[in-house]
Design a protein around this motif. Sequence first.
Motif, PDB file in Angstrom:
ATOM      1  N   ALA A  69      -1.865   7.432   2.666  1.00 11.35           N
ATOM      2  CA  ALA A  69      -0.640   6.763   2.227  1.00 11.35           C
ATOM      3  C   ALA A  69       0.225   6.374   3.421  1.00 11.35           C
ATOM      4  O   ALA A  69       0.801   5.276   3.455  1.00 11.35           O
ATOM      5  N   ALA A  70       0.327   7.245   4.407  1.00 13.09           N
ATOM      6  CA  ALA A  70       1.119   6.938   5.599  1.00 13.09           C
ATOM      7  C   ALA A  70       0.509   5.778   6.384  1.00 13.09           C
ATOM      8  O   ALA A  70       1.231   4.899   6.878  1.00 13.09           O
ATOM      9  N   CYS A  71      -0.821   5.759   6.515  1.00 12.85           N
ATOM     10  CA  CYS A  71      -1.484   4.651   7.200  1.00 12.85           C
ATOM     11  C   CYS A  71      -1.234   3.342   6.473  1.00 12.85           C
ATOM     12  O   CYS A  71      -0.998   2.295   7.100  1.00 12.85           O
ATOM     13  N   TYR A  72      -1.281   3.388   5.148  1.00 14.45           N
ATOM     14  CA  TYR A  72      -1.092   2.163   4.379  1.00 14.45           C
ATOM     15  C   TYR A  72       0.334   1.635   4.503  1.00 14.45           C
ATOM     16  O   TYR A  72       0.549   0.415   4.552  1.00 14.45           O
ATOM     17  N   LEU A  73       1.318   2.513   4.568  1.00 16.45           N
ATOM     18  CA  LEU A  73       2.689   2.055   4.776  1.00 16.45           C
ATOM     19  C   LEU A  73       2.820   1.341   6.123  1.00 16.45           C
ATOM     20  O   LEU A  73       3.481   0.300   6.236  1.00 16.45           O
ATOM     21  N   ASP A  74       2.182   1.885   7.142  1.00 16.35           N
ATOM     22  CA  ASP A  74       2.211   1.262   8.464  1.00 16.35           C
ATOM     23  C   ASP A  74       1.591  -0.131   8.415  1.00 16.35           C
ATOM     24  O   ASP A  74       2.145  -1.099   8.953  1.00 16.35           O
ATOM     25  N   SER A  75       0.448  -0.257   7.743  1.00 19.07           N
ATOM     26  CA  SER A  75      -0.234  -1.554   7.686  1.00 19.07           C
ATOM     27  C   SER A  75       0.530  -2.560   6.833  1.00 19.07           C
ATOM     28  O   SER A  75       0.572  -3.749   7.153  1.00 19.07           O
ATOM     29  N   LEU A  76       1.109  -2.106   5.747  1.00 19.31           N
ATOM     30  CA  LEU A  76       1.892  -3.024   4.906  1.00 19.31           C
ATOM     31  C   LEU A  76       3.009  -3.679   5.696  1.00 19.31           C
ATOM     32  O   LEU A  76       3.226  -4.895   5.600  1.00 19.31           O
ATOM     33  N   ALA A  77       3.713  -2.885   6.490  1.00 16.42           N
ATOM     34  CA  ALA A  77       4.793  -3.450   7.299  1.00 16.42           C
ATOM     35  C   ALA A  77       4.246  -4.334   8.410  1.00 16.42           C
ATOM     36  O   ALA A  77       4.789  -5.414   8.688  1.00 16.42           O
ATOM     37  N   THR A  78       3.176  -3.902   9.045  1.00 18.86           N
ATOM     38  CA  THR A  78       2.595  -4.666  10.140  1.00 18.86           C
ATOM     39  C   THR A  78       2.075  -6.022   9.674  1.00 18.86           C
ATOM     40  O   THR A  78       2.133  -7.012  10.409  1.00 18.86           O
ATOM     41  N   LEU A  79       1.591  -6.080   8.440  1.00 16.96           N
ATOM     42  CA  LEU A  79       1.064  -7.332   7.885  1.00 16.96           C
ATOM     43  C   LEU A  79       2.121  -8.157   7.166  1.00 16.96           C
ATOM     44  O   LEU A  79       1.787  -9.132   6.485  1.00 16.96           O
ATOM     45  N   ASP A  80       3.386  -7.770   7.282  1.00 12.58           N
ATOM     46  CA  ASP A  80       4.504  -8.509   6.666  1.00 12.58           C
ATOM     47  C   ASP A  80       4.383  -8.577   5.151  1.00 12.58           C
ATOM     48  O   ASP A  80       4.808  -9.566   4.532  1.00 12.58           O
ATOM     49  N   LEU A  81       3.842  -7.539   4.533  1.00  9.86           N
ATOM     50  CA  LEU A  81       3.709  -7.510   3.078  1.00  9.86           C
ATOM     51  C   LEU A  81       4.905  -6.776   2.471  1.00  9.86           C
ATOM     52  O   LEU A  81       5.187  -5.629   2.846  1.00  9.86           O
ATOM     53  N   PRO A  82       5.622  -7.409   1.550  1.00 15.22           N
ATOM     54  CA  PRO A  82       6.790  -6.757   0.939  1.00 15.22           C
ATOM     55  C   PRO A  82       6.356  -5.547   0.114  1.00 15.22           C
ATOM     56  O   PRO A  82       5.631  -5.696  -0.874  1.00 15.22           O
ATOM     57  N   ALA A  83       6.799  -4.377   0.513  1.00 12.49           N
ATOM     58  CA  ALA A  83       6.331  -3.158  -0.153  1.00 12.49           C
ATOM     59  C   ALA A  83       7.337  -2.040   0.037  1.00 12.49           C
ATOM     60  O   ALA A  83       8.071  -1.995   1.031  1.00 12.49           O
ATOM     61  N   ILE A  84       7.337  -1.127  -0.930  1.00 12.75           N
ATOM     62  CA  ILE A  84       8.169   0.077  -0.875  1.00 12.75           C
ATOM     63  C   ILE A  84       7.311   1.242  -1.339  1.00 12.75           C
ATOM     64  O   ILE A  84       6.612   1.143  -2.350  1.00 12.75           O
ATOM     65  N   GLY A  85       7.361   2.335  -0.597  1.00  6.91           N
ATOM     66  CA  GLY A  85       6.695   3.553  -1.029  1.00  6.91           C
ATOM     67  C   GLY A  85       7.668   4.442  -1.768  1.00  6.91           C
ATOM     68  O   GLY A  85       8.871   4.454  -1.479  1.00  6.91           O
ATOM     69  N   TYR A  86       7.154   5.196  -2.738  1.00  7.74           N
ATOM     70  CA  TYR A  86       7.973   6.151  -3.482  1.00  7.74           C
ATOM     71  C   TYR A  86       7.296   7.517  -3.491  1.00  7.74           C
ATOM     72  O   TYR A  86       6.073   7.617  -3.675  1.00  7.74           O
ATOM     73  N   GLY A  87       8.106   8.562  -3.323  1.00  8.76           N
ATOM     74  CA  GLY A  87       7.580   9.917  -3.355  1.00  8.76           C
ATOM     75  C   GLY A  87       8.702  10.917  -3.576  1.00  8.76           C
ATOM     76  O   GLY A  87       9.792  10.578  -4.043  1.00  8.76           O
ATOM     77  N   ILE A  88       8.439  12.174  -3.223  1.00 12.88           N
ATOM     78  CA  ILE A  88       9.401  13.259  -3.397  1.00 12.88           C
ATOM     79  C   ILE A  88       9.875  13.741  -2.033  1.00 12.88           C
ATOM     80  O   ILE A  88       9.078  13.897  -1.100  1.00 12.88           O
ATOM     81  N   ASN A  89      11.158  13.995  -1.929  1.00 13.39           N
ATOM     82  CA  ASN A  89      11.743  14.499  -0.687  1.00 13.39           C
ATOM     83  C   ASN A  89      11.678  16.026  -0.690  1.00 13.39           C
ATOM     84  O   ASN A  89      12.678  16.715  -0.913  1.00 13.39           O
ATOM     85  N   TYR A  90      10.489  16.547  -0.425  1.00  7.56           N
ATOM     86  CA  TYR A  90      10.290  17.996  -0.490  1.00  7.56           C
ATOM     87  C   TYR A  90      11.170  18.718   0.527  1.00  7.56           C
ATOM     88  O   TYR A  90      11.190  18.366   1.714  1.00  7.56           O
ATOM     89  N   GLU A  91      11.847  19.729   0.073  1.00 15.24           N
ATOM     90  CA  GLU A  91      12.622  20.554   0.995  1.00 15.24           C
ATOM     91  C   GLU A  91      11.701  21.404   1.860  1.00 15.24           C
ATOM     92  O   GLU A  91      11.973  21.637   3.038  1.00 15.24           O
ATOM     93  N   PHE A  92      10.598  21.850   1.266  1.00 22.23           N
ATOM     94  CA  PHE A  92       9.587  22.624   1.979  1.00 22.23           C
ATOM     95  C   PHE A  92       8.248  21.908   1.850  1.00 22.23           C
ATOM     96  O   PHE A  92       7.900  21.408   0.778  1.00 22.23           O
TER      97      PHE A  92
END
Length: 833
Positions: free
Chosen positions: A142-165
């Motif tokens: 998922a982290a690699c894909y976020l990097d590639s989405l931005a690098t390829l100028d593809l409009p995208a947003i990731g969603y997840g949980i802000n884990y405290e631990f």
Amino acid sequence: MSTPAAPISPDASLGLECQKLAPESVAEVRREIEHHLATTLGRHKQNATRRDWWLCTAHMVRDRIYKRLIQTQATHSAHNTKRMYYLSLEYLIGRMLISNLINAGLLDTTQSALAELGIDLWEVCEEEVDMGLGNGGLGRLAACYLDSLATLDLPAIGYGINYEFGLFRQEFVNGYQVEHPDEWARYGTPWQLCRPDYTQTVRIYGYVEDRFDACGNPHPVWLGAKEVLGVPYDVPIAGYGTGTVNFLRLWSARASEEFDLQVFNEGGYVEAVREKAMTESFSKVLYPNDRTENGKELRLVQQYFFVACSLRDIIRRWRRSEADWDTFPDKVAIQINDTHPAIAIAELMRVLLDEEELPWGRAWDIVTRTFAYTNHTLMPEALERWGMPLFGRVLPRHLQIIFEINAQLMQRVLAHWPNDLDRMREMSIIDERDGKSVRMANLAVVGSHSTNGVAAIHSELIKERLFPDFYALWPERFNNKTNGITPRLWLLNANRPLARLIDERIGHGWTRDLQRLGELEQWADDAAFQNAFMAIKRTNKERLAEVIARECGVTVSPDALFDVHIKRLHEYKRQHLNLLHILTLYRRLLNNPSLDIPPRVFIFAAKAAPGYELAKTIIKAINSVAMRVNNDPRIGDRLKVVFLPNYRVSLAMRIIPAADVSEQISTAGTEASGTGNMKLALNGALTVGTLDGANIEIRDAVGEDNIFIFGMTVEEVEALRKRGYRSTDWYAADANLRTAIDWLCSDYFTPGEPGVLAPLRHSLLEGGDYYLALADYAAYCACQDQVGEAYRDRAQWARKAILNTARVGYFSSDRAIREYASDIWQLDPLPVS
């Protein structure tokens, strides 16, 4: 703490394409760093700590990235562009400072600015804690894909949980795994920005009651639900060599009412905040132990909480420019990363039916055109399912909707295959066996217009064995998208000396077009290039040797063959097969002191799930053998075994560049794809692997002469199981195997702890050895002998290593994301000036 990376020489600039984005002077960057030190942190240069320097440097680059983020979002809004939303329970991002400096084009400038201040950038970087938002391959992908989405100028947003631990911080005590809280966010992080204006309210629990309209028609209404607030925290994701900055939105749970003031004033301090504490547990920890009913319930609540918040946020953004729901799939694509977010299908149906009052057929058409599903496992037991009583208690209205989805599915199945009850049972979202449960994978397939696997063989097995009936019903929905990794992190960042060498030979273009690495083939037989390539490998091994000495107290030689097995600890990944070979090699050395083999260092790193007792027993076994082997004067330095604790991204970035051998030895037909195999091959490690997951495609890419393949194929595994696999027969027939198991499970390696490794023996023999370690043992040992022989010829080994690096360009996450965008999302790039 890991060893600092070697500084980059001033004449070896990395990422010249990025430098064009930020033509800032060293003086400007230095001024900004000093500004944040004084005004953001309130510290003077004379008493600033390394952490202070890390923070003010992070704030400097964050300022620039957020300006690009604002411009990116303005561009997307102005063009009313379609966006892709990635739903994942994990994002294994690791440390962000160097990645952000590289992607912002500021690495060399910042290093020079800090040097003028008497500060070493690489020492400063060691202050950063890995973000505890993921565990294994799922989150790293998922982290690699976020990097590639931005690098390829593809409009995208990731969603997840802000884990405290995070998952947990791993320590070994007497060889046992001990889990400690991973308080990665204890002191906050400069990379997150709270967005309270976008807080969402979601509901859980309650009951459903039919209410009648003016015409006497019943309509279900969800009543008595508990409200939970989702507060978003954004992490900017900067593209490399481009102006695009997307973001990852993470949800933190908050109670709708902080505490009961009256109870507090009456002295009930604990009771007054009980509700707040229970609610905030929803985003407290990654993967709560689900061996208890409370743990299962918390997992289900977590999954619903984050997808419900995300969908409301997606709809809010869509409404800014649209009103007709029929346009929703034209502007919104949602990718479900494994089954964890699959409840989003039922949630969007609930919104469309109950809140928007759309008819069922229209709502279902919108849902199926919006969602796409990535499957990450071939093992039926790993496909998520929820018991009916639990699901109905937590999400009563969603259970009703799933019943209706299933009823319509069964009508479709019945029309296609009349009177085929067995097929209906297999395809039903509701599993009637062993107590009713909801099959989330079936829901994901039914509610999505695309289901993809993550390696060629995995995608075929999905169609043939995992979902054959769904494939027969909807063949057009199934496709393959082989995983990929970002070269920015796993070569440009993790292995800077090798990146410099590549730059010198073929230029910088490979960082955005990894297929360009193929140009290195022309130097595979060049002695000077081989020497330079292997000198870098040795330097990386020296750095890893320092980490091993510090973390494990074991001295290893960088001239030895570094054999690396790094991944989640699970029986199907067969760390115990590796251990059986180590024992066999150890015994050979003891019985033949003159045995001529290259010195070997076997390196493990992995975490076992807290409730996975057998996996924890395997960790104990490896550590117990390591203790004996590493202190045995009879073999000296010819064999070492180390298990590095607390495996994480920053540790992987030390191990992978130093690896000579990459262990990818899962039972054929169990590993969906893998990405560690790609990272290691990219850095010049030779794979020892089965024909499983992406190993097959790596073999085809690098050539059979540059990989070590062993063991049964998927077809042979299936045939053996059909014939009736009896592990005790293999144990009885192979004296070396029998001795290795008996020796391991005696008290020799665990003095004073009799029987502690008995569960491992039981799993291999009486338990039936489900993952066929005994059946592949002889082939694996023979393969390892071939590895030892090949390593003697250093020139040929160097050639093989170079060809691995040169030929794995296909396994870039940029390639994978381009395929997703064109084949599944119909998403076009939108450059940001």
